[in-house]
Write a protein that holds these residues in place. Structure first.
Motif, short mmCIF file in Angstrom:
data_model
loop_
_atom_site.label_atom_id
_atom_site.label_comp_id
_atom_site.label_asym_id
_atom_site.label_seq_id
_atom_site.Cartn_x
_atom_site.Cartn_y
_atom_site.Cartn_z
N GLN A 214 0.85 -1.19 0.00
CA GLN A 214 0.00 0.00 0.00
C GLN A 214 0.89 1.24 0.00
N VAL A 215 0.45 2.25 -0.76
CA VAL A 215 1.16 3.53 -0.78
C VAL A 215 0.15 4.62 -0.41
N GLY A 216 0.58 5.56 0.42
CA GLY A 216 -0.27 6.71 0.75
C GLY A 216 0.45 7.99 0.38
N ARG A 217 -0.32 8.99 -0.02
CA ARG A 217 0.28 10.29 -0.32
C ARG A 217 -0.67 11.38 0.13
N VAL A 218 -0.12 12.36 0.86
CA VAL A 218 -0.96 13.49 1.29
C VAL A 218 -0.13 14.77 1.21
N SER A 219 -0.74 15.81 0.63
CA SER A 219 -0.04 17.10 0.48
C SER A 219 -0.07 17.86 1.80
N LEU A 220 1.10 18.39 2.16
CA LEU A 220 1.20 19.18 3.40
C LEU A 220 1.43 20.65 3.05
N ARG A 221 1.39 21.49 4.08
CA ARG A 221 1.66 22.93 3.86
C ARG A 221 3.10 23.13 3.39
N ASP A 222 3.40 24.32 2.92
CA ASP A 222 4.76 24.71 2.52
C ASP A 222 5.32 23.82 1.41
N ASP A 223 4.44 23.39 0.51
CA ASP A 223 4.85 22.62 -0.67
C ASP A 223 5.54 21.30 -0.32
N ARG A 224 5.16 20.73 0.83
CA ARG A 224 5.72 19.43 1.20
C ARG A 224 4.67 18.34 0.94
N THR A 225 5.13 17.11 0.77
CA THR A 225 4.23 15.98 0.58
C THR A 225 4.71 14.81 1.44
N MET A 226 3.76 14.16 2.09
CA MET A 226 4.11 13.01 2.92
C MET A 226 3.79 11.72 2.18
N PHE A 227 4.73 10.79 2.20
CA PHE A 227 4.52 9.46 1.61
C PHE A 227 4.47 8.43 2.73
N LEU A 228 3.63 7.45 2.53
CA LEU A 228 3.61 6.31 3.46
C LEU A 228 3.64 5.04 2.63
N PHE A 229 4.58 4.16 2.92
CA PHE A 229 4.69 2.87 2.23
C PHE A 229 4.46 1.75 3.25
N ILE A 230 3.63 0.80 2.92
CA ILE A 230 3.43 -0.37 3.78
C ILE A 230 3.56 -1.60 2.90
N PHE A 231 4.30 -2.58 3.35
CA PHE A 231 4.40 -3.81 2.55
C PHE A 231 4.63 -5.03 3.43
N ARG A 232 4.12 -6.15 2.93
CA ARG A 232 4.35 -7.43 3.60
C ARG A 232 5.77 -7.88 3.27
N ASP A 233 6.49 -8.36 4.28
CA ASP A 233 7.84 -8.81 4.02
C ASP A 233 8.30 -9.72 5.15
N GLN A 234 9.36 -10.46 4.85
CA GLN A 234 9.95 -11.26 5.92
C GLN A 234 10.58 -10.32 6.94
N HIS A 235 10.84 -10.87 8.11
CA HIS A 235 11.37 -10.05 9.18
C HIS A 235 12.77 -9.54 8.85
N GLU A 236 13.59 -10.41 8.31
CA GLU A 236 14.97 -10.02 8.00
C GLU A 236 15.01 -9.27 6.67
N ASP A 237 15.97 -8.37 6.51
CA ASP A 237 15.99 -7.56 5.30
C ASP A 237 17.25 -7.79 4.47
N ALA A 238 17.97 -8.86 4.71
CA ALA A 238 19.17 -9.24 3.93
C ALA A 238 20.16 -8.08 3.79
N GLY A 239 20.25 -7.27 4.82
CA GLY A 239 21.25 -6.20 4.83
C GLY A 239 20.95 -5.02 3.92
N LEU A 240 19.73 -4.95 3.38
CA LEU A 240 19.39 -3.84 2.49
C LEU A 240 19.01 -2.61 3.30
N THR A 241 19.32 -1.42 2.75
CA THR A 241 18.89 -0.20 3.42
C THR A 241 17.38 -0.04 3.22
#
Ligand SMILES: Cc1cc2nc3c(=O)[nH]c(=O)nc-3n(C[C@H](O)[C@H](O)[C@H](O)COP(=O)(O)OP(=O)(O)OC[C@H]3O[C@@H](n4cnc5c(N)ncnc54)[C@H](O)[C@@H]3O)c2cc1C
Length: 274
Positions: A214-241
């Motif tokens: 799921q991706v969320g996007r909402v416009s904020l004041r001062d020309d800023r935008t907030m993104f929200l990312f949610i995803f199903r994944d395994q607990h470990e992240d294989a060292g990825l940032t």
């Protein structure tokens, strides 16, 4: 160190974490005569974070803290939640007024960091806050606790309270490793704020859903935008940032995901929630 004044005992209280809980606790302890000290590992007060809907008991407590005006000012009166498809077509739209009619006018939506900042501003001139440090060891003593720090010298307090979030350092030090308490629910969440993103639509919360993501996007004041990312994944992240994980999950997901990921390049990790 407990000062007994009449029937009241005033304590020196160490609070680990200057987020929503830490700042609120600092407010009430200070207001009731105690001496709280906040220890925050970030070098400065953390801003950013995801959008939270703020209402119910929390809103009533905020009113009692004299916070209604700053919270309303920092908040957004979101008008609708718009679910879009792969090409931006509207799949469903939910007017937030329906919700507002149910819960009343004591309701606003604001970024987690703005809520925390509004609370913190009530105490920042009166309560000691140590930024850029973290508790390294806790020694329980008969009359209180001695705390050792990553950077600063040891200090004694009557009481230590952990308000250091989901991955609490105090819980780890006092009760044991996080894995003994954590119950992973199978989802990861990332939130951040970017400047100058286009398109922008005011007071509409966009959401794009595909299987497991799921991706969320909402416009904020001062020309800023907030993104929200949610995803199903395994607990470990294989060292990825976090940014690499988001690339893997959302690069080919459709809608505006590619543009949103490109906008992440300039995001300051310290103001994001990964
Ligand atoms: C996607 C999402 C949406 C949400 N939406 C809502 C909503 O709509 N309404 C709602 O009421 N709630 C919502 N929440 C929950 C809400 O944001 C959290 O409950 C709240 O932020 C928890 O506050 P906290 O003070 O415990 O932790 P935080 O606000 O995370 O603060 C913890 C603080 O401790 C600091 N810290 C961490 N480790 C250390 C350390 N070792 N030493 C010192 N300091 C440390 C951190 O830097 C941080 O400043 C949402 C949560 C998520 C993830």
């Amino acid at each position: 160190m407990i000062h007994d004044v009449g029937h009241n005992c005033y304590m020196q209280v160490a609070i680990s974490g200057a987020g929503i809980a830490g700042a609120a606790l600092g407010h009430w302890l200070h207001r009731t005569g105690h001496t709280p000290t906040l220890f925050e590992q970030a070098p400065q007060f953390r801003t950013g974070g995801y959008m939270t809907d703020f209402w119910g008991v929390g809103y009533q407590v905020a009113k009692r803290m004299g916070l209604e005006e700053p919270i309303r000012k920092a908040g957004y009166r979101i008008e609708s939640l718009r679910s879009v498809g792969r090409h931006g077509e509207v799949k469903a739209e939910l007017g937030v007024n329906v919700f507002r009619r149910m819960v009343g006018e004591d309701f606003t939506s604001l970024p987690r960091g703005d809520l925390a900042a509004a609370i913190y501003e009530t105490i920042e001139d009166e309560v000691e806050t140590v930024f850029g440090d973290s508790i390294a060891a806790v020694e329980q003593r008969g009359d209180g606790v001695r705390l050792a720090f990553e950077n600063g010298p040891p200090r004694d307090f009557d009481l230590l309270i952990g308000a250091d979030g989901l991955h609490s350092n105090v819980r780890r030090l006092v009760f044991g490793p996080e894995r003994e308490f954590e119950h992973y629910l199978g989802c990861k969440v990332a939130a951040c704020v970017v400047d100058g993103y286009r398109p922008r639509e005011e007071l509409i919360y966009f959401t794009y859903n595909i299987s497991g993501r799921q991706v969320g996007r909402v416009s904020l004041r001062d020309d800023r935008t907030m993104f929200l990312f949610i995803f199903r994944d395994q607990h470990e992240d294989a060292g990825l940032t976090p940014k690499e994980q988001l690339q893997n999950q959302f690069r080919d997901a459709g809608w505006e995901c590619r543009e949103m990921l490109a906008a992440l390049d300039d995001v300051d990790d310290s103001t994001s929630t990964w």
